[in-house]
Motif scaffolding. Structure first.
Motif, PDB file in Angstrom:
ATOM      1  N   ALA A   1      -2.395 -61.533 -46.392  1.00  0.00           N
ATOM      2  CA  ALA A   1      -2.935 -62.199 -45.204  1.00  0.00           C
ATOM      3  C   ALA A   1      -2.370 -63.609 -45.087  1.00  0.00           C
ATOM      4  O   ALA A   1      -2.075 -64.083 -43.986  1.00  0.00           O
ATOM      5  CB  ALA A   1      -4.459 -62.223 -45.281  1.00  0.00           C
ATOM      6  N   ARG A   2      -2.203 -64.290 -46.243  1.00  0.00           N
ATOM      7  CA  ARG A   2      -1.650 -65.649 -46.206  1.00  0.00           C
ATOM      8  C   ARG A   2      -0.201 -65.627 -45.735  1.00  0.00           C
ATOM      9  O   ARG A   2       0.229 -66.467 -44.964  1.00  0.00           O
ATOM     10  CB  ARG A   2      -1.755 -66.306 -47.587  1.00  0.00           C
ATOM     11  CG  ARG A   2      -3.155 -66.860 -47.898  1.00  0.00           C
ATOM     12  CD  ARG A   2      -3.126 -67.871 -49.037  1.00  0.00           C
ATOM     13  NE  ARG A   2      -2.487 -67.347 -50.256  1.00  0.00           N
ATOM     14  CZ  ARG A   2      -3.124 -66.611 -51.184  1.00  0.00           C
ATOM     15  NH1 ARG A   2      -4.402 -66.314 -51.048  1.00  0.00           N
ATOM     16  NH2 ARG A   2      -2.469 -66.185 -52.248  1.00  0.00           N
ATOM     17  N   THR A   3       0.541 -64.645 -46.202  1.00  0.00           N
ATOM     18  CA  THR A   3       1.940 -64.505 -45.769  1.00  0.00           C
ATOM     19  C   THR A   3       1.995 -64.300 -44.259  1.00  0.00           C
ATOM     20  O   THR A   3       2.749 -64.960 -43.539  1.00  0.00           O
ATOM     21  CB  THR A   3       2.602 -63.291 -46.468  1.00  0.00           C
ATOM     22  OG1 THR A   3       2.584 -63.530 -47.881  1.00  0.00           O
ATOM     23  CG2 THR A   3       4.024 -63.087 -45.985  1.00  0.00           C
ATOM     24  N   ARG A   4       1.163 -63.391 -43.784  1.00  0.00           N
ATOM     25  CA  ARG A   4       1.161 -63.090 -42.351  1.00  0.00           C
ATOM     26  C   ARG A   4       0.790 -64.333 -41.545  1.00  0.00           C
ATOM     27  O   ARG A   4       1.424 -64.650 -40.536  1.00  0.00           O
ATOM     28  CB  ARG A   4       0.163 -61.959 -42.067  1.00  0.00           C
ATOM     29  CG  ARG A   4       0.013 -61.633 -40.614  1.00  0.00           C
ATOM     30  CD  ARG A   4      -0.679 -60.299 -40.373  1.00  0.00           C
ATOM     31  NE  ARG A   4      -0.908 -60.113 -38.957  1.00  0.00           N
ATOM     32  CZ  ARG A   4      -2.034 -60.467 -38.339  1.00  0.00           C
ATOM     33  NH1 ARG A   4      -3.022 -61.006 -39.018  1.00  0.00           N
ATOM     34  NH2 ARG A   4      -2.153 -60.292 -37.026  1.00  0.00           N
ATOM     35  N   ALA A   5      -0.233 -65.058 -42.004  1.00  0.00           N
ATOM     36  CA  ALA A   5      -0.660 -66.257 -41.291  1.00  0.00           C
ATOM     37  C   ALA A   5       0.475 -67.286 -41.265  1.00  0.00           C
ATOM     38  O   ALA A   5       0.733 -67.922 -40.233  1.00  0.00           O
ATOM     39  CB  ALA A   5      -1.906 -66.840 -41.946  1.00  0.00           C
ATOM     40  N   ALA A   6       1.179 -67.437 -42.390  1.00  0.00           N
ATOM     41  CA  ALA A   6       2.274 -68.414 -42.446  1.00  0.00           C
ATOM     42  C   ALA A   6       3.387 -68.026 -41.477  1.00  0.00           C
ATOM     43  O   ALA A   6       3.952 -68.882 -40.784  1.00  0.00           O
ATOM     44  CB  ALA A   6       2.818 -68.493 -43.881  1.00  0.00           C
ATOM     45  N   VAL A   7       3.670 -66.727 -41.423  1.00  0.00           N
ATOM     46  CA  VAL A   7       4.750 -66.256 -40.536  1.00  0.00           C
ATOM     47  C   VAL A   7       4.349 -66.447 -39.067  1.00  0.00           C
ATOM     48  O   VAL A   7       5.139 -66.928 -38.250  1.00  0.00           O
ATOM     49  CB  VAL A   7       5.082 -64.774 -40.841  1.00  0.00           C
ATOM     50  CG1 VAL A   7       5.931 -64.164 -39.740  1.00  0.00           C
ATOM     51  CG2 VAL A   7       5.791 -64.675 -42.188  1.00  0.00           C
TER      52      VAL A   7
ATOM     53  N   ALA B   1      11.718 -67.167 -40.965  1.00  0.00           N
ATOM     54  CA  ALA B   1      11.719 -67.078 -42.433  1.00  0.00           C
ATOM     55  C   ALA B   1      11.887 -68.473 -43.033  1.00  0.00           C
ATOM     56  O   ALA B   1      11.130 -68.893 -43.911  1.00  0.00           O
ATOM     57  CB  ALA B   1      12.846 -66.150 -42.899  1.00  0.00           C
ATOM     58  N   GLU B   2      12.858 -69.196 -42.513  1.00  0.00           N
ATOM     59  CA  GLU B   2      13.140 -70.532 -43.029  1.00  0.00           C
ATOM     60  C   GLU B   2      11.919 -71.446 -42.869  1.00  0.00           C
ATOM     61  O   GLU B   2      11.492 -72.128 -43.796  1.00  0.00           O
ATOM     62  CB  GLU B   2      14.337 -71.112 -42.270  1.00  0.00           C
ATOM     63  CG  GLU B   2      15.041 -72.242 -42.973  1.00  0.00           C
ATOM     64  CD  GLU B   2      16.279 -72.676 -42.201  1.00  0.00           C
ATOM     65  OE1 GLU B   2      16.426 -73.883 -41.962  1.00  0.00           O
ATOM     66  OE2 GLU B   2      17.065 -71.783 -41.796  1.00  0.00           O
ATOM     67  N   ARG B   3      11.344 -71.413 -41.680  1.00  0.00           N
ATOM     68  CA  ARG B   3      10.236 -72.318 -41.389  1.00  0.00           C
ATOM     69  C   ARG B   3       8.983 -71.978 -42.184  1.00  0.00           C
ATOM     70  O   ARG B   3       8.227 -72.868 -42.579  1.00  0.00           O
ATOM     71  CB  ARG B   3       9.935 -72.238 -39.892  1.00  0.00           C
ATOM     72  CG  ARG B   3       8.941 -73.264 -39.411  1.00  0.00           C
ATOM     73  CD  ARG B   3       9.110 -73.480 -37.918  1.00  0.00           C
ATOM     74  NE  ARG B   3       8.513 -74.726 -37.507  1.00  0.00           N
ATOM     75  CZ  ARG B   3       8.866 -75.399 -36.418  1.00  0.00           C
ATOM     76  NH1 ARG B   3       9.849 -74.952 -35.652  1.00  0.00           N
ATOM     77  NH2 ARG B   3       8.270 -76.521 -36.096  1.00  0.00           N
ATOM     78  N   SER B   4       8.741 -70.686 -42.397  1.00  0.00           N
ATOM     79  CA  SER B   4       7.500 -70.265 -43.058  1.00  0.00           C
ATOM     80  C   SER B   4       7.639 -70.259 -44.575  1.00  0.00           C
ATOM     81  O   SER B   4       6.637 -70.227 -45.289  1.00  0.00           O
ATOM     82  CB  SER B   4       7.115 -68.853 -42.599  1.00  0.00           C
ATOM     83  OG  SER B   4       8.112 -67.927 -42.990  1.00  0.00           O
ATOM     84  N   GLY B   5       8.892 -70.258 -45.078  1.00  0.00           N
ATOM     85  CA  GLY B   5       9.089 -70.139 -46.512  1.00  0.00           C
ATOM     86  C   GLY B   5       8.888 -68.710 -47.021  1.00  0.00           C
ATOM     87  O   GLY B   5       8.851 -68.471 -48.220  1.00  0.00           O
TER      88      GLY B   5
ATOM     89  N   ALA C   1      13.750 -60.876 -46.096  1.00  0.00           N
ATOM     90  CA  ALA C   1      13.599 -59.426 -46.353  1.00  0.00           C
ATOM     91  C   ALA C   1      12.175 -58.959 -46.036  1.00  0.00           C
ATOM     92  O   ALA C   1      11.974 -57.863 -45.513  1.00  0.00           O
ATOM     93  CB  ALA C   1      13.951 -59.109 -47.812  1.00  0.00           C
ATOM     94  N   THR C   2      11.204 -59.805 -46.357  1.00  0.00           N
ATOM     95  CA  THR C   2       9.798 -59.479 -46.064  1.00  0.00           C
ATOM     96  C   THR C   2       9.584 -59.371 -44.556  1.00  0.00           C
ATOM     97  O   THR C   2       8.905 -58.471 -44.064  1.00  0.00           O
ATOM     98  CB  THR C   2       8.866 -60.559 -46.656  1.00  0.00           C
ATOM     99  OG1 THR C   2       9.165 -60.713 -48.042  1.00  0.00           O
ATOM    100  CG2 THR C   2       7.399 -60.196 -46.457  1.00  0.00           C
ATOM    101  N   LEU C   3      10.178 -60.321 -43.826  1.00  0.00           N
ATOM    102  CA  LEU C   3      10.032 -60.292 -42.369  1.00  0.00           C
ATOM    103  C   LEU C   3      10.651 -59.030 -41.786  1.00  0.00           C
ATOM    104  O   LEU C   3      10.049 -58.379 -40.929  1.00  0.00           O
ATOM    105  CB  LEU C   3      10.661 -61.538 -41.727  1.00  0.00           C
ATOM    106  CG  LEU C   3       9.672 -62.694 -41.538  1.00  0.00           C
ATOM    107  CD1 LEU C   3       9.556 -63.547 -42.777  1.00  0.00           C
ATOM    108  CD2 LEU C   3      10.073 -63.524 -40.335  1.00  0.00           C
ATOM    109  N   TYR C   4      11.868 -58.688 -42.258  1.00  0.00           N
ATOM    110  CA  TYR C   4      12.516 -57.484 -41.751  1.00  0.00           C
ATOM    111  C   TYR C   4      11.677 -56.257 -42.069  1.00  0.00           C
ATOM    112  O   TYR C   4      11.530 -55.358 -41.247  1.00  0.00           O
ATOM    113  CB  TYR C   4      13.926 -57.324 -42.357  1.00  0.00           C
ATOM    114  CG  TYR C   4      14.984 -58.095 -41.602  1.00  0.00           C
ATOM    115  CD1 TYR C   4      15.226 -57.836 -40.247  1.00  0.00           C
ATOM    116  CD2 TYR C   4      15.748 -59.070 -42.233  1.00  0.00           C
ATOM    117  CE1 TYR C   4      16.193 -58.540 -39.550  1.00  0.00           C
ATOM    118  CE2 TYR C   4      16.727 -59.782 -41.541  1.00  0.00           C
ATOM    119  CZ  TYR C   4      16.932 -59.510 -40.202  1.00  0.00           C
ATOM    120  OH  TYR C   4      17.898 -60.216 -39.509  1.00  0.00           O
ATOM    121  N   ARG C   5      11.111 -56.215 -43.290  1.00  0.00           N
ATOM    122  CA  ARG C   5      10.345 -55.045 -43.710  1.00  0.00           C
ATOM    123  C   ARG C   5       9.073 -54.904 -42.871  1.00  0.00           C
ATOM    124  O   ARG C   5       8.722 -53.840 -42.409  1.00  0.00           O
ATOM    125  CB  ARG C   5       9.987 -55.157 -45.190  1.00  0.00           C
ATOM    126  CG  ARG C   5       9.560 -53.840 -45.815  1.00  0.00           C
ATOM    127  CD  ARG C   5       9.429 -53.946 -47.334  1.00  0.00           C
ATOM    128  NE  ARG C   5       8.539 -55.021 -47.742  1.00  0.00           N
ATOM    129  CZ  ARG C   5       8.894 -56.080 -48.497  1.00  0.00           C
ATOM    130  NH1 ARG C   5      10.135 -56.193 -48.936  1.00  0.00           N
ATOM    131  NH2 ARG C   5       8.019 -57.016 -48.803  1.00  0.00           N
TER     132      ARG C   5
END
Lengths: 218, 218
Positions: free
Chosen positions: A18-24, A46-50, A54-58
């Motif tokens: 959930a934290r990853t998603r919120a950051a993205v 990806a760059e901005r969120s850190g 690969a996670t974003l593409y997936r």
């Protein structure tokens, strides 16, 4: 704005995913505000969120996938539906609320991105149409109350009236490509009110509402 | 349609370059009709037109560049402006003309592509806004004539009225993502007519027209 979200979301549920998603999603919103939809790429988010590209593409596959997810967030935000006892005033307040939403560069960039994504992706198109239909359904209470008060002819189609209030604002953004000002909202509300009184939005009993969903009239 | 264009363009000026451009634009239109904007790529247009991909990249650079060129063609097509002597009837005919234009899958795909391109490319945005402004300026004659006949209050903004007639049709396509039907056009014309009579589109003398261009009133 990001600070506000993080402060209010101190007990954000769902852990790391959930934290990853919120950051993205935060990064995507910020990118939209800074560079518009034209500048929105998975690489930059990806760059901005850190978060790893690969996670974003997936998870999101394309920019359109990201926009669908942002749309879900928009769908959850509550928009106040005015209830002043006067149809003309309710429509005026609603039109001004929509106009002021899109006077924010972030929201305008988001909606331009959503429309562009909807043209390219059936998933984005469905998600967007669903958000708008739900919004319009809620706002149609304004019209139903006016019919109950005897201000409007029976059979006035609430969805059609509410769509007519929003339409010139979207037209200004997407077609005329100009600035959304309060004057447009005021003039639209006056016009749609006059049209509704005239019966422009009534439909014969048994006809489906303007958006094609099944009729609720017996 | 391609046959008609070639027949009428038997003495197409400009030789080989003009023929290449015509072949590419025809292929782009056909691709839009078959696959929508989502399927429009320079590769597919090259294949369909028989023009080298390198030529397409050199001349149009991107899909958005191609859309700008198609827009120029749309800008040149003449749209009849009704003049029946009755404002309500003129607005009704105009609304139905717009609706029937976008009932054609080819035209709807084109306009969806144009809007998506306008979001991504300032060049496409300017080209599109120019075409729309010119169209609206021509159609605003309907309103000017109604003011001259005394049907509408002096100072009624023709551009604002004409924009209000088109707006719900674009909203249906781009926002609600539904089918454009004649009923929408008829209801919009009745409503905008009532709004114009009510003075919803009048502006104080000296104020610029609704699209921000300089006023022609003294």
């Amino acid at each position: 704005m990001r600070e506000t979200r993080q402060a209010s979301g101190a007990v954000r549920p769902g852990g790391r995913t959930a934290r990853t998603r919120a950051a993205v999603l935060d990064a995507a919103r910020d990118e939209l505000e800074d560079a518009g939809y034209a500048g929105l790429t998975l690489e930059r988010v990806a760059e901005r969120s850190g978060v790893h590209l690969a996670t974003l593409y997936r998870r999101w596959r394309t920019v359109e996938g990201l926009v669908v997810d942002l749309l879900g967030e928009i769908g959850k935000t509550r928009v106040p539906i005015p209830d002043t006892g006067s149809l003309e005033e309710d429509l005026r307040i609603l039109a001004l609320e929509i106009a002021r939403l899109y006077q924010q560069p972030r929201m305008r960039a988001l909606i331009e991105g959503v429309v562009a994504a909807a043209v390219r992706s059936p998933e984005a198109s469905d998600a967007w149409a669903t958000v708008i239909a739900e919004r319009n359904r809620l706002a149609a209470r304004i019209v139903e109350r006016a019919v109950e008060r005897g201000e409007l002819p029976p059979g006035t189609d609430g969805i059609a009236v509410i769509s007519a209030v929003g339409a010139p604002i979207y037209y200004r953004m997407l077609v005329a490509r100009g600035a959304v000002d309060d004057a447009l909202a005021e003039s639209t509300a006056v016009s749609v009110h006059a049209g509704a009184l005239k019966g422009a939005f009534t439909r014969p009993a048994g006809d489906p509402p303007a958006d094609g969903t099944p009729s609720t009239t017996p």
